[in-house]
Enzyme design. Structure first.
Site, short mmCIF file in Angstrom:
data_model
loop_
_atom_site.label_atom_id
_atom_site.label_comp_id
_atom_site.label_asym_id
_atom_site.label_seq_id
_atom_site.Cartn_x
_atom_site.Cartn_y
_atom_site.Cartn_z
N ARG A 67 0.82 -1.21 0.00
CA ARG A 67 0.00 0.00 0.00
C ARG A 67 0.85 1.26 0.00
O ARG A 67 0.40 2.31 0.39
CB ARG A 67 -0.96 -0.05 1.19
N GLU A 126 9.25 -14.06 0.49
CA GLU A 126 9.20 -15.10 1.51
C GLU A 126 8.70 -16.42 0.93
O GLU A 126 9.11 -17.49 1.35
CB GLU A 126 8.26 -14.69 2.67
#
Length: 181
Positions: free
Chosen positions: A68, A105
């Site tokens: 964001r 990740e």
């Protein structure tokens, strides 16, 4: 910075356990974005930090991938009367671009920036909502370095300190408004 203003922002961040997968505690800024007073306070705090730290900023750059940063960067850039430079997922920007692959990740991704987004030597601050493992922020830095921009700082609302993502930024200055373990 006053504790009251910081508390206003911190109180609008809510934890979601086991999202997006078991064992992960997700820090959600949706309530912060929904509250106009808290969001204005967030932008005020970031603006105060940048004005105290840097006499000249040419652009704010923000990641427009799954983050964001693009919701925080444009209003912050507007406060300074400067432009906002998007850094996006591969294939989302028209014209000539620079791209970089990086490890997430849970896999790999690729970011792009338009080749003419900044001129060599221009001062840029990279803004995002969250720093976790640091892979995406490091990739954004790599793109701006390829364009020969001067990266003044990587600025985030939330840092997950236990993941040590700021260590991946090497010598680039880093600032986080809120920190969580």
């Amino acid at each position: 910075m006053t504790d009251e203003r910081l508390r206003t922002v911190r109180d609008r961040v809510r934890p979601f356990p086991d999202f997006p997968q078991p064992g992960v505690l997700f820090r959600d800024i949706s309530p912060l974005l929904k509250d106009p007073v808290a969001f204005r306070t967030l932008i005020d705090l970031l603006e105060d930090h940048l004005r105290a730290s840097f006499p000249k900023i040419d652009f704010i750059a923000g990641e427009c991938l799954d983050s964001r940063g693009f919701l925080i960067g444009p209003p912050l850039a507007q406060r300074f009367g400067i432009g906002f430079v998007p850094i996006r997922k591969k294939g989302k920007l028209p014209g000539p671009t620079e791209s970089v692959c990086y490890t997430l990740e849970y896999g790999k991704a690729e970011l792009e920036i338009q080749s003419d987004a900044v001129e060599p030597g221009q001062n840029v601050v990279i803004v995002d909502d969250l720093l976790a493992t640091g892979g995406t922020m490091r990739a954004a830095c790599e793109l701006l370095k390829r364009l020969k921009a001067e990266i003044l700082e990587c600025l985030v609302v939330i840092e997950l300190k236990s993941l040590k993502g700021s260590g991946k930024l090497n010598s680039i200055p880093f600032y986080s408004l809120l920190q969580y373990d």
